[in-house]
Design a protein around this motif. Sequence first.
Motif, PDB file in Angstrom:
ATOM      1  N   ALA A 460      16.163 -20.999  17.208  1.00 56.90           N
ATOM      2  CA  ALA A 460      17.527 -21.027  17.738  1.00 56.90           C
ATOM      3  C   ALA A 460      17.597 -21.829  19.026  1.00 56.90           C
ATOM      4  O   ALA A 460      16.674 -21.801  19.851  1.00 56.90           O
ATOM      5  CB  ALA A 460      18.021 -19.611  17.988  1.00 56.90           C
ATOM      6  N   ARG A 461      18.709 -22.525  19.194  1.00 56.53           N
ATOM      7  CA  ARG A 461      18.891 -23.291  20.436  1.00 56.53           C
ATOM      8  C   ARG A 461      19.073 -22.358  21.631  1.00 56.53           C
ATOM      9  O   ARG A 461      18.577 -22.637  22.717  1.00 56.53           O
ATOM     10  CB  ARG A 461      20.090 -24.221  20.289  1.00 56.53           C
ATOM     11  N   GLN A 462      19.798 -21.257  21.413  1.00 55.22           N
ATOM     12  CA  GLN A 462      19.968 -20.237  22.446  1.00 55.22           C
ATOM     13  C   GLN A 462      19.053 -19.058  22.127  1.00 55.22           C
ATOM     14  O   GLN A 462      18.705 -18.827  20.974  1.00 55.22           O
ATOM     15  CB  GLN A 462      21.428 -19.776  22.495  1.00 55.22           C
ATOM     16  N   PRO A 463      18.652 -18.268  23.109  1.00 55.07           N
ATOM     17  CA  PRO A 463      17.795 -17.115  22.823  1.00 55.07           C
ATOM     18  C   PRO A 463      18.459 -16.142  21.852  1.00 55.07           C
ATOM     19  O   PRO A 463      19.687 -15.982  21.854  1.00 55.07           O
ATOM     20  CB  PRO A 463      17.617 -16.466  24.207  1.00 55.07           C
ATOM     21  N   PHE A 464      17.635 -15.521  20.998  1.00 52.85           N
ATOM     22  CA  PHE A 464      18.144 -14.471  20.115  1.00 52.85           C
ATOM     23  C   PHE A 464      18.518 -13.254  20.970  1.00 52.85           C
ATOM     24  O   PHE A 464      17.651 -12.687  21.649  1.00 52.85           O
ATOM     25  CB  PHE A 464      17.079 -14.073  19.089  1.00 52.85           C
ATOM     26  N   ASP A 465      19.798 -12.845  20.910  1.00 54.53           N
ATOM     27  CA  ASP A 465      20.178 -11.644  21.645  1.00 54.53           C
ATOM     28  C   ASP A 465      19.993 -10.418  20.752  1.00 54.53           C
ATOM     29  O   ASP A 465      19.664 -10.521  19.569  1.00 54.53           O
ATOM     30  CB  ASP A 465      21.615 -11.743  22.151  1.00 54.53           C
ATOM     31  N   GLU A 466      20.217  -9.242  21.326  1.00 55.99           N
ATOM     32  CA  GLU A 466      19.987  -8.001  20.596  1.00 55.99           C
ATOM     33  C   GLU A 466      20.881  -7.897  19.367  1.00 55.99           C
ATOM     34  O   GLU A 466      20.436  -7.418  18.311  1.00 55.99           O
ATOM     35  CB  GLU A 466      20.223  -6.809  21.517  1.00 55.99           C
ATOM     36  N   ALA A 467      22.116  -8.367  19.453  1.00 51.99           N
ATOM     37  CA  ALA A 467      23.041  -8.263  18.325  1.00 51.99           C
ATOM     38  C   ALA A 467      22.539  -9.090  17.136  1.00 51.99           C
ATOM     39  O   ALA A 467      22.579  -8.638  15.986  1.00 51.99           O
ATOM     40  CB  ALA A 467      24.432  -8.733  18.745  1.00 51.99           C
ATOM     41  N   ARG A 468      22.051 -10.275  17.425  1.00 55.60           N
ATOM     42  CA  ARG A 468      21.540 -11.119  16.341  1.00 55.60           C
ATOM     43  C   ARG A 468      20.284 -10.517  15.718  1.00 55.60           C
ATOM     44  O   ARG A 468      20.101 -10.572  14.500  1.00 55.60           O
ATOM     45  CB  ARG A 468      21.243 -12.526  16.858  1.00 55.60           C
ATOM     46  N   VAL A 469      19.432  -9.983  16.535  1.00 58.58           N
ATOM     47  CA  VAL A 469      18.212  -9.374  16.013  1.00 58.58           C
ATOM     48  C   VAL A 469      18.557  -8.196  15.105  1.00 58.58           C
ATOM     49  O   VAL A 469      17.970  -8.022  14.029  1.00 58.58           O
ATOM     50  CB  VAL A 469      17.282  -8.933  17.160  1.00 58.58           C
ATOM     51  N   GLN A 470      19.539  -7.390  15.501  1.00 58.48           N
ATOM     52  CA  GLN A 470      19.944  -6.251  14.680  1.00 58.48           C
ATOM     53  C   GLN A 470      20.539  -6.704  13.350  1.00 58.48           C
ATOM     54  O   GLN A 470      20.274  -6.107  12.304  1.00 58.48           O
ATOM     55  CB  GLN A 470      20.932  -5.383  15.452  1.00 58.48           C
ATOM     56  N   ARG A 471      21.339  -7.763  13.384  1.00 62.19           N
ATOM     57  CA  ARG A 471      21.927  -8.286  12.135  1.00 62.19           C
ATOM     58  C   ARG A 471      20.831  -8.805  11.213  1.00 62.19           C
ATOM     59  O   ARG A 471      20.876  -8.625   9.988  1.00 62.19           O
ATOM     60  CB  ARG A 471      22.941  -9.383  12.451  1.00 62.19           C
ATOM     61  N   LEU A 472      19.849  -9.468  11.791  1.00 59.39           N
ATOM     62  CA  LEU A 472      18.752  -9.993  10.982  1.00 59.39           C
ATOM     63  C   LEU A 472      17.914  -8.852  10.414  1.00 59.39           C
ATOM     64  O   LEU A 472      17.486  -8.897   9.247  1.00 59.39           O
ATOM     65  CB  LEU A 472      17.891 -10.920  11.839  1.00 59.39           C
ATOM     66  N   ALA A 473      17.681  -7.815  11.216  1.00 60.05           N
ATOM     67  CA  ALA A 473      16.920  -6.664  10.733  1.00 60.05           C
ATOM     68  C   ALA A 473      17.663  -5.954   9.605  1.00 60.05           C
ATOM     69  O   ALA A 473      17.049  -5.516   8.615  1.00 60.05           O
ATOM     70  CB  ALA A 473      16.659  -5.699  11.891  1.00 60.05           C
ATOM     71  N   ALA A 474      18.981  -5.838   9.716  1.00 60.73           N
ATOM     72  CA  ALA A 474      19.773  -5.205   8.658  1.00 60.73           C
ATOM     73  C   ALA A 474      19.719  -6.033   7.376  1.00 60.73           C
ATOM     74  O   ALA A 474      19.601  -5.486   6.266  1.00 60.73           O
ATOM     75  CB  ALA A 474      21.218  -5.041   9.124  1.00 60.73           C
ATOM     76  N   PHE A 475      19.781  -7.366   7.521  1.00 57.75           N
ATOM     77  CA  PHE A 475      19.676  -8.255   6.354  1.00 57.75           C
ATOM     78  C   PHE A 475      18.331  -8.040   5.664  1.00 57.75           C
ATOM     79  O   PHE A 475      18.253  -7.938   4.435  1.00 57.75           O
ATOM     80  CB  PHE A 475      19.819  -9.713   6.810  1.00 57.75           C
TER      81      PHE A 475
END
Length: 791
Positions: A460-475
């Motif tokens: 990612a161009r910007q750091p992965f924030d907590e919200a993105r990590v949670q969405r990826l974990a749910a996926f």
Amino acid sequence: MQSLIPLFLIAGAAVGVEIALTRFFAVASWSEYGYWVISIAMTGFAVSGVVMVLGRQVFLRHARWLLPLLPIAMLAVGGAGWIAATLNAFNPLELQNPATAEGQLVNIALYYAALFPFFFLAGLAVSLNFVVHAGEVGRVYGYDLLGAGTGAVLALVLMFVLHPFMLVPGLLPLLAVATMISGGMRWRIAALLVLAATEAAVFGLAAPKVNEFKAIYAPLNVPDSRVVAELLSPRGVYQLLDNFTERLDTDVSNNAGVLGVPAPPRSFGLYRDGSRIAALPNGQPEAAHAPASLDGAPYALLEAPRVLVLGGAGGFRAAEALALGASHVTVIEPEPVLRDALLNGIGPSPAPAADPRVVVSAAHPLTAAGAYDLVDIAGDFLAADDQNRNVYTAEALAGFLARLAPDGIISVPIGIRELPVYAVRVLATAREALRLAGVAEPTRHVAVIRSAWNLRVLIARQPFDEARVQRLAAFADERSFDLSYAPGLAVEGREIWNDLPPISLESSTVDQSGGAQDAVAREAEQVLAGTPPEDAFDRSAVTADRPWLSPLVRLPALGAALARIEILPQQEIGLLVNVAVLAQAVVLALLVSLLPLLARGALRVPLPVLGRALVYFPALGLGFLMIEIAFIEHAALLLGDRTSGFALVLTTMLVFSGIGAMWAGRVAAPVRALRLAVLVALGCAGLALLGIRPAVLAALDLPWAARVVVLVLALAPISLALGFPFPLGLDRFQQEGPALLPWAWALNGAFSVVATPLANLLGHGMGLSWLLVAGMICYTGALLSWPRKRQ
């Protein structure tokens, strides 16, 4: 002039057959084994020089009938060697099994026995021409090189119309013509009779076939399997298969049924040289399976992204991107046959229907302009073409980062079913790409999601924030995929759906600690932090100067690799083949080099002269090949195809070196000519060292014909200069003793055998730039070893 035309034809036939045999190995087994052909050919040339040294006077006395006899003999043994090679029961997979390896070593020896006589006689014919025409060394060498270059072009052209299994029989008639030109009526009749008998034997007895371990073998032999389209080209033999086993090869969740998602659709399978490179649609591409696929992970983090897709998969990848919510898709397909499939279809596989949201771009992946939210590399992209590996370099990934929107992502796939360390090396490359892009903390910009067989590195161009990590974990959890790494994600204490134990060459057992394991998760944070584990595997970043993901085995760990060869994937065996060929080549070179000590009476020259010859001619053999192989790799990127790059670099360098050799035969001041030629060669190599990469990138989007012209013009000056040292050296050294001439030919051939595997190991281990540096050192050494003026 006419007396050297047979030499021109013999050199052309020898190089043409050498290229044809490498294509045979690529189709019948693996291209790595083409190194054997180069080794056998150069060994034949080297041994022929040794024989000419020992029997020079005998050969000279009988030269009148030997000159027309040798091409006829080459014709006969070439046909017999081809028959024997096609009947050889060699199976590369059995090399990895200690119980069956011994039989395969015998088969390798049989390849050498079958093919060596042809190249030995070719070398004998060339060295005999040098001895007979000792006063015209430059002209003889020029005809030799020009003939070799022409043979390379002829082999390339024949690949458009002949299957690789027909190339050797198609090239053998050149030898009959050589005899018909060099001999009288009886020789002409004999040449026609031998040609007819040889071709009849070849078509009646030769049995070239695809080995049963090749990917195409099983689907080709299932009931009702059909080859519905076939295309011949120098890039390979393309076959489109239709059978019940062919499906879109994508990684879909085991929970697809629960998610209400169908299995991937039926397809055609497109194979090149027996390896599957893509699935092509049987009808219009379907993408209902996409929400359950591993490839859908980055789409779960983006809203209606603008997507750059690398690798179209016959239209499947664009359809999947749209099904996953892409607002616009730009597809770049560098592989020309697959690109043509996207635009026009192949055989019964139609081109995808026009869609205003999809654009097929003719740009190269490394130069494509535009801004995107997602750069999505297709799962089969890396396997579709050898040159696609250049997209997996740190410089290429840094370039993609610069094209991303602020919240954009790059999605990089890699297979892990054979060695998880391939994924770890992609992570090291991602870290280097982020560093090049100016990112201070790469660990916050990377996430890794995987199945049991494949893995996606998300950058990612910007750091992965907590919200993105949670969405990826749910996926991942919903589809039973594993999130191996994400910023802030705990490694310990989470459930692992797909067991991935680490593989080590140091241990003879797989670590089974009782629960499921994740070998990538163990190393990801260390690698991204710049402190990778140190063991037998290379975890360094893939760069533009070293654009290879494999081999992973470090050279100091060869012993461990041999001890556990059964766990290594096929692409790692190429390293072992290189080392084996290099060891054999070094032994040969030492034997040829020691010949003067064993046969001083035959040479009758002072030891200081022998010492200088032992530097001069090996340096030329090593230096020419080092520079040539470096240019071949860059030309392959420029032209988008290794075969075309190999053939055009070989042809250009041989032809212009031949012209240089003829020119060298006419100079009045050889010392001044040598110095000028070496200085020009060093200057050209130095310019290439500094500017070849940006020059290639600048030319990538030119039409193919224009890139060929650029390549030829760039190679002409250095090739012309490299044609001078060998004939000048032959002419000067033979003044000390005529027998030095064939020995010099043997030395050059022997160290050319060393150069090919050594250059491959050096390029993979240190980088292409070091090949140019090594070549420059060799030519400097040759210049310094030029014989002093005779007293």
